[in-house]
Design an enzyme around this catalytic site. Structure first.
Site, PDB file in Angstrom:
ATOM      1  N   GLU A  33      47.302  48.823  37.996  1.00 19.47           N
ATOM      2  CA  GLU A  33      46.194  49.720  38.292  1.00 19.47           C
ATOM      3  C   GLU A  33      45.713  49.494  39.721  1.00 19.47           C
ATOM      4  O   GLU A  33      45.580  48.342  40.153  1.00 19.47           O
ATOM      5  CB  GLU A  33      45.052  49.406  37.310  1.00 19.47           C
ATOM      6  CG  GLU A  33      43.844  50.289  37.439  1.00 19.47           C
ATOM      7  CD  GLU A  33      42.727  49.837  36.501  1.00 19.47           C
ATOM      8  OE1 GLU A  33      42.607  48.629  36.240  1.00 19.47           O
ATOM      9  OE2 GLU A  33      41.969  50.702  36.039  1.00 19.47           O
ATOM     10  N   HIS A  35      43.455  48.732  42.653  1.00 19.47           N
ATOM     11  CA  HIS A  35      42.236  47.929  42.768  1.00 19.47           C
ATOM     12  C   HIS A  35      41.716  48.003  44.199  1.00 19.47           C
ATOM     13  O   HIS A  35      41.363  46.977  44.809  1.00 19.47           O
ATOM     14  CB  HIS A  35      42.510  46.467  42.387  1.00 19.47           C
ATOM     15  CG  HIS A  35      42.463  46.211  40.907  1.00 19.47           C
ATOM     16  ND1 HIS A  35      43.451  46.625  40.049  1.00 19.47           N
ATOM     17  CD2 HIS A  35      41.531  45.597  40.129  1.00 19.47           C
ATOM     18  CE1 HIS A  35      43.136  46.267  38.816  1.00 19.47           C
ATOM     19  NE2 HIS A  35      41.972  45.638  38.832  1.00 19.47           N
ATOM     20  N   ASP A  44      44.956  42.613  37.295  1.00 20.46           N
ATOM     21  CA  ASP A  44      44.539  42.315  35.918  1.00 20.46           C
ATOM     22  C   ASP A  44      45.539  41.411  35.193  1.00 20.46           C
ATOM     23  O   ASP A  44      45.147  40.564  34.376  1.00 20.46           O
ATOM     24  CB  ASP A  44      44.355  43.618  35.119  1.00 20.46           C
ATOM     25  CG  ASP A  44      43.186  44.449  35.645  1.00 20.46           C
ATOM     26  OD1 ASP A  44      42.395  43.936  36.450  1.00 20.46           O
ATOM     27  OD2 ASP A  44      43.075  45.626  35.236  1.00 20.46           O
ATOM     28  N   HIS A 119      41.930  43.895  31.277  1.00 17.81           N
ATOM     29  CA  HIS A 119      41.778  45.298  31.719  1.00 17.81           C
ATOM     30  C   HIS A 119      40.877  46.020  30.712  1.00 17.81           C
ATOM     31  O   HIS A 119      41.247  46.189  29.536  1.00 17.81           O
ATOM     32  CB  HIS A 119      43.172  45.943  31.799  1.00 17.81           C
ATOM     33  CG  HIS A 119      43.196  47.414  32.034  1.00 17.81           C
ATOM     34  ND1 HIS A 119      42.727  47.989  33.207  1.00 17.81           N
ATOM     35  CD2 HIS A 119      43.660  48.429  31.268  1.00 17.81           C
ATOM     36  CE1 HIS A 119      42.911  49.306  33.126  1.00 17.81           C
ATOM     37  NE2 HIS A 119      43.456  49.590  31.970  1.00 17.81           N
ATOM     38  N   GLU A 121      39.990  48.923  29.707  1.00 21.70           N
ATOM     39  CA  GLU A 121      40.353  50.049  28.835  1.00 21.70           C
ATOM     40  C   GLU A 121      41.292  49.675  27.690  1.00 21.70           C
ATOM     41  O   GLU A 121      41.512  50.472  26.768  1.00 21.70           O
ATOM     42  CB  GLU A 121      40.999  51.162  29.675  1.00 21.70           C
ATOM     43  CG  GLU A 121      40.035  51.880  30.607  1.00 21.70           C
ATOM     44  CD  GLU A 121      39.857  51.192  31.969  1.00 21.70           C
ATOM     45  OE1 GLU A 121      40.158  49.987  32.087  1.00 21.70           O
ATOM     46  OE2 GLU A 121      39.409  51.857  32.915  1.00 21.70           O
ATOM     47  N   HIS A 175      35.072  46.880  38.791  1.00 18.96           N
ATOM     48  CA  HIS A 175      36.470  47.141  39.144  1.00 18.96           C
ATOM     49  C   HIS A 175      36.709  47.008  40.660  1.00 18.96           C
ATOM     50  O   HIS A 175      36.155  47.769  41.438  1.00 18.96           O
ATOM     51  CB  HIS A 175      36.871  48.538  38.675  1.00 18.96           C
ATOM     52  CG  HIS A 175      38.307  48.833  38.936  1.00 18.96           C
ATOM     53  ND1 HIS A 175      39.312  48.274  38.192  1.00 18.96           N
ATOM     54  CD2 HIS A 175      38.917  49.587  39.864  1.00 18.96           C
ATOM     55  CE1 HIS A 175      40.472  48.677  38.655  1.00 18.96           C
ATOM     56  NE2 HIS A 175      40.273  49.475  39.674  1.00 18.96           N
ATOM     57  N   GLU A 180      36.471  40.256  40.438  1.00 15.39           N
ATOM     58  CA  GLU A 180      37.932  40.233  40.565  1.00 15.39           C
ATOM     59  C   GLU A 180      38.364  39.725  41.940  1.00 15.39           C
ATOM     60  O   GLU A 180      39.327  38.975  42.066  1.00 15.39           O
ATOM     61  CB  GLU A 180      38.513  41.622  40.309  1.00 15.39           C
ATOM     62  CG  GLU A 180      38.430  42.018  38.847  1.00 15.39           C
ATOM     63  CD  GLU A 180      39.094  43.355  38.548  1.00 15.39           C
ATOM     64  OE1 GLU A 180      39.738  43.474  37.503  1.00 15.39           O
ATOM     65  OE2 GLU A 180      38.955  44.290  39.367  1.00 15.39           O
TER      66      GLU A 180
END
Ligand SMILES: [Zn+2]
Length: 257
Positions: A33, A35, A44, A119, A121, A175, A180
């Site tokens: 994904e 970032h 992630d 992650h 989702e 996010h 992170e």
């Protein structure tokens, strides 16, 4: 205990010996994904794997080969699945993978599994796959027990207050943000391009989803909050405390054999 706790580095004989001996298996779950411009696509995966390694070393577990792809990025938590680089699975596929892996590890003789999610989702799809598999196993008289968790739920209040001195924006807009980025600066500094961090205010996305997505709702950076305040020292603090809290919770459920 085997020489390493990463499943893919073990030979099959050492792996089987550890599993039959009662070692819990920790499955890191990530995503590919975007970032933002400063973090890699597999952020992630790397963070879930690093947290899993901490837990495995604390409880005598094994880190399974990770689930690398995840469920579709959503605009309110990951910028959205329309963005290039982000490469996602359908919900039915994530459910099927989680179900298959629980059944596979049960076939190896594992009794205790942890799905350690990195992650946002993924969570409910993992839940569904695990629920289906444990239901099937229970019906067969097998007593496999599975924990499901997302690592950021183990960042305690005191640490949040210490890090987010200007107020905590919420995990959904983290996010590509301070959490992170700090963890990556501590664990994989060579993969972070701090000079490319975009300093923008937290994204203002309405509290509903609209499909097809309206791309203009996602900030151009792809990040939902600024990572300007991220530091390696914050990452170290986050990593150590979170790993400690995680290990405590897992060993409370699955005391070492
Ligand atoms: Zn992420």
């Amino acid at each position: 205990m085997p020489r390493t706790y990463f499943m893919e580095d073990l030979d099959a004989f050492s792996y089987r010996e550890a599993v039959v001996g009662g070692a819990p298996i920790i499955v890191p779950v990530g995503s590919i994904e975007q970032h933002g411009p400063h973090l890699p696509l597999n952020t992630d995966v790397l963070l879930a794997k690093a947290m899993s390694a901490h837990v495995a070393s604390a409880i005598g577990g094994i880190v399974a080969a990770p689930i690398v792809y995840g469920y579709k990025s959503q605009q309110r938590s990951g910028g959205g699945n329309h963005l290039g680089g982000t490469t996602s699975l359908d919900g039915a596929t994530v459910i099927a993978i989680a179900r298959s892996l629980v059944l596979e590890f049960a076939r190896h003789g594992a009794k205790r599994l942890v799905f350690l999610n990195g992650h946002f989702e993924n969570y409910q799809f993992l839940y569904e796959g695990i629920e289906l598999a444990t239901g099937e196993l229970s019906a067969r008289g097998s007593d496999v027990s599975v924990m499901l968790l997302s690592y950021w739920d183990f960042v305690d209040e005191a640490t949040i207050e210490e890090i987010y001195t200007d107020g905590f924006p919420g995990w959904n807009v983290e996010h590509g943000g301070v959490l992170e980025t700090s963890l990556m600066l501590h664990l994989y500094p060579e993969l972070v391009h701090s000079e490319r961090i975009v300093d923008s205010p937290p994204a203002t996305i309405p509290p509903y989803d609209i499909l097809p997505v309206r791309p203009e709702l996602t900030p151009d950076s792809g990040c939902l909050s600024s990572a300007m305040a991220a530091t390696a020292a914050t990452g170290k603090l986050l990593s150590e405390r979170t790993a400690q809290n995680l290990s405590k919770a897992v060993s409370a459920e699955f005391a070492p054999p």
